[in-house]
Motif scaffolding. Structure first.
Motif, mmCIF file in Angstrom:
data_model
loop_
_atom_site.group_PDB
_atom_site.id
_atom_site.type_symbol
_atom_site.label_atom_id
_atom_site.label_comp_id
_atom_site.label_asym_id
_atom_site.label_seq_id
_atom_site.Cartn_x
_atom_site.Cartn_y
_atom_site.Cartn_z
ATOM 1 N N VAL A 280 0.831 -1.200 0.000
ATOM 2 C CA VAL A 280 0.000 0.000 0.000
ATOM 3 C C VAL A 280 0.861 1.244 0.000
ATOM 4 O O VAL A 280 0.591 2.215 -0.710
ATOM 5 C CB VAL A 280 -0.939 0.005 1.225
ATOM 6 N N ALA A 281 1.910 1.246 0.829
ATOM 7 C CA ALA A 281 2.752 2.430 0.946
ATOM 8 C C ALA A 281 4.090 2.056 1.555
ATOM 9 O O ALA A 281 4.232 1.016 2.203
ATOM 10 C CB ALA A 281 2.059 3.490 1.806
ATOM 11 N N VAL A 282 5.066 2.904 1.341
ATOM 12 C CA VAL A 282 6.368 2.788 1.979
ATOM 13 C C VAL A 282 6.627 4.096 2.729
ATOM 14 O O VAL A 282 6.568 5.178 2.144
ATOM 15 C CB VAL A 282 7.490 2.527 0.957
ATOM 16 N N LEU A 283 6.876 3.989 4.037
ATOM 17 C CA LEU A 283 7.107 5.149 4.884
ATOM 18 C C LEU A 283 8.594 5.248 5.201
ATOM 19 O O LEU A 283 9.218 4.249 5.533
ATOM 20 C CB LEU A 283 6.309 5.030 6.183
ATOM 21 N N ARG A 284 9.126 6.460 5.102
ATOM 22 C CA ARG A 284 10.546 6.656 5.392
ATOM 23 C C ARG A 284 10.718 7.853 6.323
ATOM 24 O O ARG A 284 10.099 8.895 6.121
ATOM 25 C CB ARG A 284 11.350 6.892 4.105
ATOM 26 N N ALA A 285 11.590 7.697 7.313
ATOM 27 C CA ALA A 285 11.932 8.797 8.199
ATOM 28 C C ALA A 285 13.198 9.469 7.684
ATOM 29 O O ALA A 285 13.946 8.896 6.872
ATOM 30 C CB ALA A 285 12.143 8.278 9.619
ATOM 31 N N SER A 286 13.442 10.697 8.130
ATOM 32 C CA SER A 286 14.667 11.384 7.712
ATOM 33 C C SER A 286 15.901 10.685 8.293
ATOM 34 O O SER A 286 16.984 10.726 7.723
ATOM 35 C CB SER A 286 14.640 12.852 8.148
ATOM 36 N N ALA A 313 9.757 7.696 15.695
ATOM 37 C CA ALA A 313 9.038 8.409 14.638
ATOM 38 C C ALA A 313 7.589 7.945 14.610
ATOM 39 O O ALA A 313 7.261 6.847 15.071
ATOM 40 C CB ALA A 313 9.703 8.173 13.280
ATOM 41 N N CYS A 314 6.710 8.804 14.059
ATOM 42 C CA CYS A 314 5.284 8.501 14.016
ATOM 43 C C CYS A 314 4.700 8.919 12.674
ATOM 44 O O CYS A 314 5.029 9.988 12.141
ATOM 45 C CB CYS A 314 4.565 9.236 15.151
ATOM 46 N N MET A 320 -1.388 9.230 5.540
ATOM 47 C CA MET A 320 -0.120 8.745 5.016
ATOM 48 C C MET A 320 0.960 9.825 5.101
ATOM 49 O O MET A 320 1.683 10.103 4.135
ATOM 50 C CB MET A 320 -0.270 8.250 3.578
ATOM 51 N N LYS A 321 1.063 10.452 6.287
ATOM 52 C CA LYS A 321 2.045 11.517 6.449
ATOM 53 C C LYS A 321 2.753 11.364 7.791
ATOM 54 O O LYS A 321 2.214 10.790 8.740
ATOM 55 C CB LYS A 321 1.381 12.891 6.374
ATOM 56 N N SER A 322 3.954 11.897 7.851
ATOM 57 C CA SER A 322 4.733 11.863 9.080
ATOM 58 C C SER A 322 4.210 12.918 10.047
ATOM 59 O O SER A 322 3.949 14.063 9.658
ATOM 60 C CB SER A 322 6.208 12.124 8.763
ATOM 61 N N LEU A 323 4.057 12.533 11.333
ATOM 62 C CA LEU A 323 3.617 13.477 12.358
ATOM 63 C C LEU A 323 4.791 14.061 13.127
ATOM 64 O O LEU A 323 4.828 15.249 13.413
ATOM 65 C CB LEU A 323 2.653 12.795 13.336
ATOM 66 N N TRP A 324 5.746 13.227 13.497
ATOM 67 C CA TRP A 324 6.904 13.716 14.227
ATOM 68 C C TRP A 324 8.045 12.698 14.169
ATOM 69 O O TRP A 324 7.831 11.524 13.880
ATOM 70 C CB TRP A 324 6.565 14.042 15.680
ATOM 71 N N GLU A 325 9.227 13.184 14.478
ATOM 72 C CA GLU A 325 10.425 12.340 14.558
ATOM 73 C C GLU A 325 11.370 12.981 15.559
ATOM 74 O O GLU A 325 11.747 14.140 15.400
ATOM 75 C CB GLU A 325 11.090 12.219 13.191
#
Length: 443
Positions: A280-286, A313-314, A320-325
């Motif tokens: 469905v999706a691939v999530l990546r943190a900085s 990270a969250c 489908m978006k980053s909330l915090w890291e």
């Protein structure tokens, strides 16, 4: 009558460990036949709100007495009127929804501001790395080829599952009827209070497994080759092979709608949806370091990860978006967990041995706890290999220098599990620790 006395009396009437309860069961066949509803109502009226909720879950007859007498409704109405944080709108909501909300508020208050102590005991003959907690039970293992099931309340060993004839245990999970274990390239099932069965060997379809999660009727295994293998518990066959990553799968989480989430050693999180039969999706943190731990909260649709560089990270799956890291540990975050119906708090444990409570929506560290090695006392409770020790806990100020705290007070947290006002930790040592938080307001 004091509340503690009333609770003990109610427990005795439920058929606890007393010889009188055993005699009454032999005499009547049912432990509750000899006490009427009016007498129970009198006993229950001395309990506070949350103890009454617990009693309502003991058995059907108690639940019926409590609901018919409307004791819960009366105490709830009194609490709403007395507590400014509740509005009259809450009184119109279904009682079950309000009870869950109140329980989660109390859980949050206990973790952040409540008093806390640690019960620790020797649970294994060698280092234990993994723990799971559900339904007031704790399952521990990985190290000495034995899994043990403990009572979270008494710290007593209830059941034992041996792997003496199998390769070392890699990961495990359990529910009310079974214990499922991953031993490299094999899956084993132990029926609670029953026999063990082993999945047949399927050469070439099951490379080395690194992690596993189980939700009846399926177990998902994250493998070294980047795939996730899904196994049916009843047919004992592999039903799906899903290509999730180009690197080893290091951690997994499952959703009730058959959603599969996996983290990799390259720092990405992949979501797989069974309806579309594809990623469905691939999530990546900085922070592109490896994902060490993964937690999915179905109530808030949030995904949390901990990395090998100490970052948490969250992501919000609804957008489908980053909330915090944020960096919450000087190095590896080994475990990150929350209650499935708690939308506010998150518990993090890592290499520095500090138990941190985070806000789910912002990543802010709300509280940090370590054991106080100077204060300890033995309790009367006996564990498998000796007595249970009770240790006090220090809540650390925001500017505390962690390096000033002795390592004996903060051994690395290799795994943790979260229950209602409880956190269990394992440290690759013989000890199991359960952190018990108590809200300042108990009524």
């Amino acid at each position: 009558m004091k509340r503690s006395t009333a609770t003990a009396t109610a427990t005795a009437f439920a058929g606890g460990s007393s010889s009188g309860g055993e005699k009454s069961r032999r005499r009547t066949g049912k432990s509750m036949d000899w006490i009427n509803g009016d007498t129970l109502c009198i006993i229950f009226s001395f309990l506070d709100f949350f103890d009454l909720v617990r009693c309502s879950a003991v058995c059907k007859s108690w639940n019926m007495v409590i609901n018919r007498s409307r004791l819960l409704h009366a105490l709830y109405t009194k609490k709403v009127i007395a507590d400014a944080s509740y509005s009259l709108i809450d009184m119109g909501r279904p009682l079950n929804a309000v009870l869950e909300d109140m329980a989660m508020r109390r859980h949050r208050s206990s973790l952040i501001n409540g008093s806390v102590h640690v019960n620790q005991w020797i649970g294994h003959t060698s280092g234990v790395e993994q723990c799971r907690m559900k339904m007031g039970l704790i399952l521990t293992g990985v190290g000495d080829k034995v899994m043990r099931l403990w009572s979270a309340e008494s710290c007593k060993c209830l059941e034992e599952y041996s792997l003496s004839d199998l390769p070392p245990l890699v990961d495990f999970d359990f529910d009310e009827s079974k214990v499922v274990g991953l031993t490299g390239t094999r899956i084993c099932i132990w029926r609670r209070h029953g026999n063990r069965s082993i999945f047949p060997s399927r050469e070439g379809t099951f490379p080395k497994g690194l992690c596993m999660r189980y939700m009846d009727p399926e177990a998902a295994v994250g493998c070294e080759d980047g795939t996730v293998r899904v196994f049916d518990m009843y047919s004992k066959s592999c039903s799906r092979i899903i290509r999730m990553h180009s690197a080893p799968v290091t951690c997994l989480a499952l959703g009730e709608d058959q959603l599969i989430l996996s983290g990799s050693s390259l720092g990405s999180v992949t979501l797989y949806g069974p309806t579309s039969d594809q990623r469905v999706a691939v999530l990546r943190a900085s922070d592109r370091t490896g994902i060490k731990t993964l937690c999915y909260n179905p109530s808030s649709q949030l995904v949390f990860t901990g990395s090998t560089a100490g970052y948490a990270a969250c992501w919000d799956l609804r957008k489908m978006k980053s909330l915090w890291e944020k960096r919450v540990s000087p190095n590896v975050v080994y475990s990150i967990q929350c209650l499935s119906n708690d939308p506010s708090t998150l518990v993090v444990g890592g290499i520095d041995g500090v138990v941190r409570i985070l806000d789910q929506n912002s990543g802010e560290v709300l509280s940090s706890c370590v054991m106080d090695e100077r204060k300890a006392k033995l309790t009367r409770t006996k564990s498998l290999f000796g007595l249970v020790e009770r240790k006090e806990v220090n809540r650390l100020p925001c500017d505390a220098n962690i390096s000033d705290i002795p390592l004996t007070a903060r051994p690395p947290i290799k795994c943790l599990a979260v229950g209602m006002e409880k956190v269990v930790t394992t440290h690759n040592s013989k000890y199991i620790r359960i952190w018990k938080f108590t809200s300042k307001t108990r009524n």
